[in-house]
Design a protein around this motif. Structure first.
Motif, PDB file in Angstrom:
ATOM      1  N   ARG A 127       0.828  -1.211   0.000  1.00 28.17           N
ATOM      2  CA  ARG A 127       0.000   0.000   0.000  1.00 28.17           C
ATOM      3  C   ARG A 127       0.860   1.258   0.000  1.00 28.17           C
ATOM      4  O   ARG A 127       0.605   2.187  -0.768  1.00 28.17           O
ATOM      5  N   TRP A 131       0.685   3.869  -3.037  1.00 21.71           N
ATOM      6  CA  TRP A 131       0.231   5.237  -2.779  1.00 21.71           C
ATOM      7  C   TRP A 131       1.312   6.241  -3.165  1.00 21.71           C
ATOM      8  O   TRP A 131       1.010   7.301  -3.706  1.00 21.71           O
ATOM      9  N   GLU A 135      -0.308   7.508  -6.549  1.00 24.26           N
ATOM     10  CA  GLU A 135      -1.083   8.668  -6.127  1.00 24.26           C
ATOM     11  C   GLU A 135      -0.204   9.859  -5.781  1.00 24.26           C
ATOM     12  O   GLU A 135      -0.717  10.952  -5.532  1.00 24.26           O
ATOM     13  N   LEU A 137       1.504  10.398  -3.082  1.00 18.19           N
ATOM     14  CA  LEU A 137       1.431  10.826  -1.688  1.00 18.19           C
ATOM     15  C   LEU A 137       2.828  10.943  -1.093  1.00 18.19           C
ATOM     16  O   LEU A 137       3.739  10.194  -1.443  1.00 18.19           O
ATOM     17  N   GLN A 141       1.975  11.710   4.423  1.00 22.82           N
ATOM     18  CA  GLN A 141       0.577  11.397   4.137  1.00 22.82           C
ATOM     19  C   GLN A 141       0.315   9.884   4.245  1.00 22.82           C
ATOM     20  O   GLN A 141      -0.713   9.460   4.770  1.00 22.82           O
ATOM     21  N   ILE A 142       1.260   9.117   3.743  1.00 22.81           N
ATOM     22  CA  ILE A 142       1.118   7.657   3.815  1.00 22.81           C
ATOM     23  C   ILE A 142       1.169   7.204   5.272  1.00 22.81           C
ATOM     24  O   ILE A 142       0.383   6.352   5.697  1.00 22.81           O
ATOM     25  N   GLU A 144       0.247   8.824   7.861  1.00 22.35           N
ATOM     26  CA  GLU A 144      -1.034   9.159   8.485  1.00 22.35           C
ATOM     27  C   GLU A 144      -2.117   8.146   8.103  1.00 22.35           C
ATOM     28  O   GLU A 144      -2.912   7.722   8.948  1.00 22.35           O
ATOM     29  N   ARG A 145      -2.141   7.764   6.832  1.00 22.46           N
ATOM     30  CA  ARG A 145      -3.136   6.791   6.380  1.00 22.46           C
ATOM     31  C   ARG A 145      -2.959   5.433   7.057  1.00 22.46           C
ATOM     32  O   ARG A 145      -3.930   4.758   7.372  1.00 22.46           O
ATOM     33  N   LEU A 146      -1.704   5.024   7.225  1.00 21.24           N
ATOM     34  CA  LEU A 146      -1.422   3.713   7.809  1.00 21.24           C
ATOM     35  C   LEU A 146      -1.277   3.756   9.327  1.00 21.24           C
ATOM     36  O   LEU A 146      -1.090   2.726   9.962  1.00 21.24           O
ATOM     37  N   ASN A 147      -1.321   4.983   9.886  1.00 21.60           N
ATOM     38  CA  ASN A 147      -1.190   5.170  11.325  1.00 21.60           C
ATOM     39  C   ASN A 147       0.137   4.601  11.861  1.00 21.60           C
ATOM     40  O   ASN A 147       0.164   3.851  12.844  1.00 21.60           O
TER      41      ASN A 147
END
Length: 169
Positions: A127, A131, A135, A137, A141-142, A144-147
């Protein structure tokens, strides 16, 4: 054909003759399609022929063929799922943005090659890589999305790049 290759070819012929029908039947029961089962059966035997595995050394040929057949079956369904996702995405595009059949085929082939290339990577690493590459990113940003931390994303990206380089070798 050399004398050494002759027994190997005969052994392959015997293996094919004795087990093709059984393997094709097994695949047909799982796939529900005689044509797809025949294709995967042929692919299974082609893989065996192209491998370094000596056919004469196979103790359990059906177990070996079943293992290869299961892998090909898994790849088949993975490819079909990817193709369906792509077709669903195409269906949501405005008509003037839909690629030509040739472009769609090239894009699908590229998606399948990318999926195969990234096969074996952990889901989070895949992922993060996709991303970043598709995308655009940032690592933040990545993360943050994956925590996870940005440092973890850097590690993921290094792992993905290393994997791609190793597959290409």
């Amino acid at each position: 054909m050399s004398d050494a290759a002759m027994p190997q070819a005969q052994t392959f012929h015997d293996l094919y003759r004795d087990h093709r029908g059984w393997l094709e039947g097994w695949l047909r029961r799982r796939m529900g399609s005689a044509c797809d089962a025949a294709d995967l059966s042929q692919d299974t035997f082609l893989r065996l022929l192209a491998s370094s595995q000596r056919i004469a050394d196979l103790q359990e040929p059906r177990a070996y063929l079943l293992t290869v057949g299961k892998r090909l079956l898994s790849n088949f369904y993975q490819r079909r799922s990817l193709e369906q996702a792509y077709l669903n995405a195409l269906a949501s595009l405005p008509e003037d943005c839909v690629p030509s059949p040739e472009q769609r085929w090239l894009l699908l082939e590229t998606l399948q090659a990318l999926d195969e290339l990234l096969n074996g990577l952990p889901q989070a690493v895949r992922r993060a890589f996709l991303w970043s590459q598709l995308e655009g990113l940032t690592y933040q940003q990545i993360a943050e999305r994956l925590n996870v931390s940005e440092r973890t994303i850097k590690r993921y990206m290094a792992q993905a790049y290393e994997h791609c380089l190793m597959v290409e070798l």
